[in-house]
Design an enzyme around this catalytic site. Structure first.
Site, PDB file in Angstrom:
ATOM      1  N   HIS A 183      57.777 -17.668  86.603  1.00 42.23           N
ATOM      2  CA  HIS A 183      57.395 -16.949  85.399  1.00 42.23           C
ATOM      3  C   HIS A 183      58.417 -15.659  85.376  1.00 42.23           C
ATOM      4  O   HIS A 183      58.539 -15.022  86.261  1.00 42.23           O
ATOM      5  CB  HIS A 183      56.174 -16.371  85.340  1.00 42.23           C
ATOM      6  CG  HIS A 183      55.721 -15.625  84.170  1.00 42.23           C
ATOM      7  ND1 HIS A 183      55.723 -16.066  82.873  1.00 42.23           N
ATOM      8  CD2 HIS A 183      55.152 -14.326  84.087  1.00 42.23           C
ATOM      9  CE1 HIS A 183      55.401 -15.060  82.065  1.00 42.23           C
ATOM     10  NE2 HIS A 183      55.228 -13.863  82.664  1.00 42.23           N
ATOM     11  N   SER A 184      58.854 -15.427  84.140  1.00 42.99           N
ATOM     12  CA  SER A 184      59.575 -14.101  83.832  1.00 42.99           C
ATOM     13  C   SER A 184      60.686 -13.891  84.588  1.00 42.99           C
ATOM     14  O   SER A 184      61.704 -14.699  84.990  1.00 42.99           O
ATOM     15  CB  SER A 184      58.770 -12.954  83.861  1.00 42.99           C
ATOM     16  OG  SER A 184      59.504 -11.751  83.222  1.00 42.99           O
ATOM     17  N   TYR A 185      60.631 -12.783  85.666  1.00 43.39           N
ATOM     18  CA  TYR A 185      62.012 -12.549  86.595  1.00 43.39           C
ATOM     19  C   TYR A 185      61.648 -13.479  87.768  1.00 43.39           C
ATOM     20  O   TYR A 185      62.798 -13.456  88.453  1.00 43.39           O
ATOM     21  CB  TYR A 185      61.504 -11.028  87.091  1.00 43.39           C
ATOM     22  CG  TYR A 185      62.643 -10.524  87.642  1.00 43.39           C
ATOM     23  CD1 TYR A 185      63.444  -9.703  86.940  1.00 43.39           C
ATOM     24  CD2 TYR A 185      63.009 -10.634  89.179  1.00 43.39           C
ATOM     25  CE1 TYR A 185      64.904  -9.202  87.497  1.00 43.39           C
ATOM     26  CE2 TYR A 185      64.162 -10.124  89.764  1.00 43.39           C
ATOM     27  CZ  TYR A 185      65.019  -9.503  88.934  1.00 43.39           C
ATOM     28  OH  TYR A 185      65.994  -8.944  89.693  1.00 43.39           O
ATOM     29  N   GLY A 186      60.684 -14.355  87.700  1.00 45.16           N
ATOM     30  CA  GLY A 186      60.620 -15.131  88.962  1.00 45.16           C
ATOM     31  C   GLY A 186      61.755 -16.261  88.689  1.00 45.16           C
ATOM     32  O   GLY A 186      62.336 -16.846  89.764  1.00 45.16           O
ATOM     33  N   THR A 208      58.611 -20.132  82.983  1.00 43.36           N
ATOM     34  CA  THR A 208      58.022 -19.845  81.794  1.00 43.36           C
ATOM     35  C   THR A 208      58.391 -18.480  81.358  1.00 43.36           C
ATOM     36  O   THR A 208      58.150 -17.358  82.019  1.00 43.36           O
ATOM     37  CB  THR A 208      56.526 -19.659  81.977  1.00 43.36           C
ATOM     38  OG1 THR A 208      56.086 -18.823  83.181  1.00 43.36           O
ATOM     39  CG2 THR A 208      55.757 -21.135  82.319  1.00 43.36           C
TER      40      THR A 208
END
Length: 329
Positions: A203-206, A231
């Site tokens: 998710h996001s910065y992941g 995501t």
């Protein structure tokens, strides 16, 4: 016979009877334990028990998670029933365990916690001595009073009545950034696990951290990871300087569910041609993972099936076939 003697004799008889009864009870208990030790209770429970052949997936069990994350029967909507067959506790327990085995072990990374916040200990050597100032005591007191009032007004403004504290951040060793943390978890846990098929939700910065992981451990990731569900990822394969083989792999094994007003799974025109982008069915960044939950697991299931099909249909590599391929190249 004196009263005391008769009472003593009665007590003696009562104690003797009690001892005999206790001994008899002990012998019965010992005999029962000996009998039970010769009986295989597990085999006894198997009598008239149906075969322990259970489905391997939730769909085959006819169960699914609803929109509230609750496990429900797909036809009746009822919660899971443990006593599926009456008077067959062992069989019901085995069925329950089979249902709980969806084939997934879960590791949740925590890439945002990269340091410990501790109160900074003031250095006494840097504190000015009270006698070091040449200012008159009255003037110094007025100055301190003004400074204290200024601090008080500041904290009252932000509704923080606690006294001012100077904090410092101590980086966590080998985990001082999201990228370092992801790499650390991969090296020490994921790559060493017995899992043959790894699926990642980023998710996001992941998403950016995963692309960095691929850059650092490309061969390992390709060997273990079957699919990646991003995501609302903020990765950028060009800014991160991912090579062509990584970009090609992402296009084939990755999908990004992005925040969008479009219905769930609607194809969204990608700004960058790195991996397919579809709508998460919400415009709220923080809800993209939750809203695309079912689509993500279907994506994982399809990727796993494709991998199994490829593995079963791939021809056995021989020295001659390997030599021909090299010659063709």
């Amino acid at each position: 016979m004196p009263v005391r003697a008769s009472i003593f004799l009665f007590c003696l008889v009562w104690i003797t009877m009690a001892q005999l009864l206790a001994q008899e009870e002990k012998e019965k208990t010992t005999a029962l334990k000996d009998l039970l030790s010769r009986i295989d209770l597990d085999e006894l429970m198997k009598k008239d028990e149906p075969p322990l052949n259970f489905p391997e997936t939730l769909d085959e069990f006819e169960y699914a998670f609803n929109e509230h994350g609750q496990l429900r029967h797909i036809h009746t909507g009822e919660p899971f029933v443990f006593n599926y067959k009456e008077d067959l506790h062992r069989w019901n327990q085995k069925r329950y365990e089979a249902l709980g085995e969806e084939g997934y072990g879960v590791i949740v990374l925590n890439p945002n916690e990269n340091s410990l916040e501790v109160e900074k200990v003031p250095d006494p050597a840097k504190k000015p001595s009270p006698d070091a100032s040449d200012e008159p005591a009255e003037k110094r007191e007025r100055k301190e009073e003004r400074e204290n009032k200024k601090k008080k007004d500041f904290y009252e403004k932000y509704r923080n009545p606690q006294k001012e504290r100077e904090m410092e951040h101590i980086p966590i060793r080998e985990n001082s950034s999201p990228e370092e943390h992801t790499l650390y978890v991969w090296d020490h846990f994921i790559s060493k696990s017995l899992a043959k098929n790894v699926f990642i939700v980023a998710h996001s910065y992941g998403g950016l951290s995963f692309v960095n992981l691929m850059i650092q451990r490309e061969a390992e990731v390709k060997n273990h990871v079957r699919a990646v569900a991003m995501t609302d990822s903020v990765h950028n394969v060009w800014h991160q300087e991912a090579n062509k083989s990584i970009r090609d792999w992402l296009r084939e094994h990755c999908c990004n569910w992005v925040s969008s007003p479009e219905p769930l799974d609607t194809l969204v025109d990608p700004m960058l041609n790195d991996c397919p982008r579809v709508s998460a069915g919400t415009e709220k960044h923080e809800l993209t993972s939750w809203k695309s939950f079912h689509s993500i697991f279907k994506f994982f299931s399809d990727a796993h099936k494709d991998h199994e099909d490829e593995s079963s249909s791939s021809p056995v590599t021989t020295r001659s076939s390997h030599r021909i391929k090299n010659e063709d190249l």
